[in-house]
Write a protein that holds these residues in place. Structure first.
Motif, PDB file in Angstrom:
ATOM      1  N   GLY A   6      -6.406  -0.751   5.261  1.00 32.99           N
ATOM      2  CA  GLY A   6      -5.931  -0.522   3.901  1.00 32.99           C
ATOM      3  C   GLY A   6      -5.063   0.720   3.850  1.00 32.99           C
TER       4      GLY A   6
ATOM      5  N   ILE B 254     -17.069   0.888  -0.327  1.00 40.08           N
ATOM      6  CA  ILE B 254     -15.833   0.263  -0.794  1.00 40.08           C
ATOM      7  C   ILE B 254     -15.767  -1.148  -0.211  1.00 40.08           C
ATOM      8  CG2 ILE B 254     -13.317   0.397  -0.821  1.00 40.08           C
ATOM      9  CD1 ILE B 254     -13.529   3.395  -0.582  1.00 40.08           C
TER      10      ILE B 254
ATOM     11  N   LEU C 109      -8.102  -3.651   2.044  1.00 40.64           N
ATOM     12  CA  LEU C 109      -7.481  -4.965   1.920  1.00 40.64           C
ATOM     13  C   LEU C 109      -8.541  -6.054   1.749  1.00 40.64           C
ATOM     14  CD1 LEU C 109      -4.672  -4.717   4.624  1.00 40.64           C
ATOM     15  CD2 LEU C 109      -4.421  -4.587   2.134  1.00 40.64           C
TER      16      LEU C 109
ATOM     17  N   LEU D 144       0.816  -1.211   0.000  1.00 43.09           N
ATOM     18  CA  LEU D 144       0.000   0.000   0.000  1.00 43.09           C
ATOM     19  C   LEU D 144       0.850   1.261   0.000  1.00 43.09           C
ATOM     20  CD1 LEU D 144      -2.687  -1.146   2.594  1.00 43.09           C
ATOM     21  CD2 LEU D 144      -3.064  -0.785   0.140  1.00 43.09           C
TER      22      LEU D 144
ATOM     23  N   ARG E 131      -7.171   8.279  -2.721  1.00 40.37           N
ATOM     24  CA  ARG E 131      -7.512   7.021  -3.374  1.00 40.37           C
ATOM     25  C   ARG E 131      -7.223   5.928  -2.356  1.00 40.37           C
ATOM     26  NH1 ARG E 131      -4.414   7.273  -7.520  1.00 40.37           N
ATOM     27  NH2 ARG E 131      -5.859   7.636  -9.251  1.00 40.37           N
ATOM     28  N   PHE E 132      -8.252   5.179  -1.976  1.00 34.31           N
ATOM     29  CA  PHE E 132      -8.135   4.244  -0.852  1.00 34.31           C
ATOM     30  C   PHE E 132      -8.405   2.822  -1.304  1.00 34.31           C
ATOM     31  CE2 PHE E 132     -10.339   1.908   2.597  1.00 34.31           C
ATOM     32  CZ  PHE E 132      -9.273   1.811   3.481  1.00 34.31           C
ATOM     33  N   SER E 133      -7.495   1.914  -0.925  1.00 34.11           N
ATOM     34  CA  SER E 133      -7.661   0.485  -1.220  1.00 34.11           C
ATOM     35  C   SER E 133      -7.941  -0.256   0.080  1.00 34.11           C
ATOM     36  CB  SER E 133      -6.400  -0.081  -1.873  1.00 34.11           C
ATOM     37  OG  SER E 133      -6.162   0.538  -3.117  1.00 34.11           O
TER      38      SER E 133
ATOM     39  N   GLY F  82      -3.398   3.918   0.760  1.00 26.94           N
ATOM     40  CA  GLY F  82      -3.452   4.460  -0.588  1.00 26.94           C
ATOM     41  C   GLY F  82      -2.595   5.687  -0.737  1.00 26.94           C
TER      42      GLY F  82
ATOM     43  N   GLY G 119     -10.907  -5.660  -0.905  1.00 25.71           N
ATOM     44  CA  GLY G 119     -10.196  -5.994  -2.132  1.00 25.71           C
ATOM     45  C   GLY G 119     -10.413  -5.018  -3.267  1.00 25.71           C
ATOM     46  N   THR G 120     -11.113  -3.901  -3.025  1.00 27.80           N
ATOM     47  CA  THR G 120     -11.368  -2.918  -4.086  1.00 27.80           C
ATOM     48  C   THR G 120     -10.813  -1.551  -3.685  1.00 27.80           C
ATOM     49  OG1 THR G 120     -13.541  -2.218  -3.245  1.00 27.80           O
ATOM     50  CG2 THR G 120     -13.481  -4.136  -4.707  1.00 27.80           C
ATOM     51  N   THR G 121     -10.794  -0.667  -4.670  1.00 30.03           N
ATOM     52  CA  THR G 121     -10.256   0.683  -4.478  1.00 30.03           C
ATOM     53  C   THR G 121     -11.309   1.717  -4.843  1.00 30.03           C
ATOM     54  OG1 THR G 121      -7.999  -0.042  -4.952  1.00 30.03           O
ATOM     55  CG2 THR G 121      -8.455   2.301  -5.204  1.00 30.03           C
TER      56      THR G 121
ATOM     57  N   ARG H 208       1.841   8.627   0.366  1.00 32.89           N
ATOM     58  CA  ARG H 208       1.231   7.350   0.712  1.00 32.89           C
ATOM     59  C   ARG H 208       0.839   7.337   2.187  1.00 32.89           C
ATOM     60  NH1 ARG H 208      -0.037   3.453  -3.317  1.00 32.89           N
ATOM     61  NH2 ARG H 208       1.105   4.125  -5.177  1.00 32.89           N
TER      62      ARG H 208
END
Length: 653
Positions: free
Chosen positions: A362, A326, A292, A116, A288-290, A364, A329-331, A349
């Protein structure tokens, strides 16, 4: 901060790399770093007593062309927040997995965090390889390859080593040096200085010392830096890199600074030392956030989080923007509102953890470090532009500023770049017709002149507002000479647009949207001549004012007498005043200009050298209502001069 002689002048030709160790507790990270560098990173008594790393440790080794620094982070789950403080600024991940235990929970979590954080490259050390046979070693290798598969570090080289026997250490060191070629930070003296503080302490006889990895810019002895987010100014008294005194520290180097200007109580882990004015601290971020894949549940609505950004750790709330939910596993795009400000820039980051029970959710990258959430279509436009390149982000920020415009300096601060690097982006957007630039404008008492940027759409709104305001005025009062300039500024440029009022007025005049004359603003080509009916009414009004002498009827009475609307009479009265046919006295009373001229002639004919108010009232048959305003008018016109309770008659020479 023990003084050591400087071995050689710092050189921008030497490549610099910071390696971060990561992995499960007791997998041999600290011992491996000691085998590679000769330095024991466990410096606290508790660390040595318990055999685990609690806080960040540092070490390094040098080659003639390369400087490799190590940040040894703790692996125990309880100390993960210290690990996150050490991982910021790292260019190469050294993932440590014990061959006799294999992949463990913190191995996975550290790897996810490093992914990340966008660390460019990685390699793996299979430690304690002397404790297992060949089959178990191969099994550990396969397990690591499976762990890395599908991620950003897939295909990373895996090196069996033993810190106890030294087997594989030289091969690992060689691999580190080989991998450094394409991942080292290059010196860029033009970039603003930025050093996240991960430690601060006092040394007897020397004072305050802070340490951190220099992310950008350089730091030299004597530099004045800004401590963010507080804004306190500090002076650099001494610079050391890996314990060696230097004149200047360069990007990618583990740096110790001796400071003056602040006390230990004013400095905390997570603060940043930076070029003065180059960055600002904000509470709201667009990111922008991912999330986990193994994170607990989807995120929707406002979610409490703990944000880790370089060495800072701040409580806040995360809210998805696009999509509104969200899934693991997605962003997606999100906004984060923090309890305390941090000094972030675009592309920084970060990692997000759940405060309680603590777990990594997560992470991003920052899209906008000074986020102000717009509404409606503006929000859709921002979420569309910000995830793209820097050019689109700049356009989004200028659009967001509207008529208030935005300076090149502010854009540079949000991008974390020197202004000269931002100017070509702005110039390109202007050439493409997306932006307008104001002439350099001096604000406040400073000598520096600033260029502001806005979109053509923002100026179009100014044009529409100016034309609408003037049209509304002339609809109410056709004979109005125009809007006073001060009133026009308030109406045309509300809010932050007022700071650029003079520029905008010049643009409106150049575009032939307005005309400014005699301190009034009007529309181009506007005719204010009288119609035949208005001309006849104006003549009748002028005659009645002159016939009334020094005490004519009020305009409202004349309107009734002439069977005309009061607003029409008021407009004609003002028209006649502006053309010198009527005179408005200080308290608003109105009389004919001829009556005033006759009064001055009669006053000279009295032969008085001076006179009192009662004499004036008696001589001209006036009440106090008329006498005082008339005398004030005569004073202002220079026909009389007040001396105490009397007035002197000023005679022509």
């Amino acid at each position: 901060m023990e003084k050591r002689p400087e071995k050689s002048p710092e050189s921008t030709a030497i490549r610099r790399l910071v390696v971060g160790t990561a992995g499960h507790v007791d997998h041999g990270k600290t011992r491996l770093v000691k085998a590679l560098t000769g330095t024991d990173c466990d410096r606290w008594a508790e660390e040595k007593q318990r055999g685990i790393t609690i806080d960040i440790g540092f070490a390094h080794f040098d080659t003639p062309e390369l400087q490799v620094g190590f940040v040894d982070v703790p692996g125990h789950q309880r100390f993960l927040h210290n690990a996150l403080a050490g991982l910021g600024g790292i260019r190469l991940l050294l993932l440590v997995v014990a061959a006799d235990e294999g992949v463990k929970p913190q191995t996975r979590e550290h790897l996810a965090i490093c992914s990340l954080l966008g660390i460019p490259a990685a390699l793996v050390a299979l430690t304690k390889s002397d404790l297992v046979d060949a089959d178990l070693l191969e099994l550990a290798r396969l397990e690591v390859e499976e762990l890395l598969a599908g991620g950003p570090f897939a295909g990373a080289s895996i090196h069996p080593v033993s810190s106890r026997t030294g087997d594989g250490i030289e091969e690992l060191r060689t691999a580190l040096v080989d991998l450094a070629g394409s991942n080292t930070l290059q010196a860029d003296p033009g970039r603003p200085t930025r050093l996240p503080v991960d430690r601060a302490f006092l040394l007897k006889g020397l004072g305050l010392v802070v340490t951190g990895t220099l992310v950008a810019g350089s730091i030299a002895v004597g530099d004045e830096l800004e401590l963010l987010p507080t804004g306190d100014l500090v002076r650099v008294r001494d610079v050391q890199v890996h314990g060696t005194s230097r004149r200047r520290a360069l990007p990618g180097e583990r740096t110790s600074l001796r400071l003056s200007g602040v006390s230990l109580e004013q400095v905390e882990r997570g603060m940043q030392l930076a070029t003065r004015g180059a960055f600002t601290a904000q509470r709201d971020l667009s990111v922008r956030f991912s999330l986990l894949g193994d994170a607990p549940g989807p995120i929707s609505g406002s979610t409490p989080v703990r944000l880790h950004h370089f060495a800072s750790e701040v409580i806040g709330r995360l809210r998805p923007l696009d999509p509104a939910v969200i899934e693991p596993g997605t962003t997606g795009l999100a906004e984060i509102r923090l309890a305390e400000p941090i000094a972030a820039v675009r592309s920084d980051r970060f990692i997000v953890r759940r405060p309680s029970p603590p777990v990594t959710l997560g992470g991003g990258e920052v899209l906008d470090p000074a986020w102000r959430r717009p509404r409606g279509k503006a929000l859709s436009q921002m979420t569309e532009l910000l995830p793209r390149g820097d050019s689109e982000a700049v356009l989004a920020w200028v659009t967001e500023a509207g008529e208030g415009a935005v300076s090149g300096e502010e854009i540079a601060r949000r991008l974390g770049q020197p202004q000269p690097q931002v100017e070509p982006v702005l110039a390109a957007l202007r050439e493409q017709g997306h932006l307008l630039a104001t002439p350099p404008k001096q604000l406040g008492s400073g000598r520096t002149k600033t260029v502001f940027w806005l979109t053509p759409a923002a100026f179009a709104k100014i044009v529409q507002r100016a034309e609408s305001s003037l049209a509304s005025l002339f609809k109410r009062d056709r004979l109005s000479p125009g809007m006073p300039k001060a009133e026009a500024v308030e109406r045309f440029f509300p809010g932050r647009g007022g700071r650029l009022a003079e520029v905008y007025l010049e643009w409106l005049v150049a575009a032939k949207k307005i005309v400014i004359a005699d301190g009034r603003v009007t529309l181009p080509g506007r005719a204010d001549s009288l119609t035949a009916t208005e001309s006849a009414l104006a003549t009748a009004l002028s005659e009645r004012f002159e016939a009334g002498g020094l005490t004519p009827p009020a305009p409202a009475a004349m309107a009734r007498e002439l069977n005309s609307k009061p607003q029409i009479v008021d407009g004609l009265v003002r028209y006649l005043i502006e053309r010198g046919k009527l005179v408005r006295l200080p308290d608003g009373l109105i009389l004919g200009a001829g009556s005033i001229r006759q009064l001055r002639a009669d006053l000279l004919a009295t032969g008085w050298e001076s006179f009192s108010v009662p004499q004036f009232k008696e001589r001209f048959g006036l009440s106090r209502k008329w006498a005082i305003p008339l005398l004030e008018h005569l004073d202002s016109a220079g026909a009389t001069r007040r001396m105490g309770n009397e007035r002197l008659v000023v005679r022509p020479r």
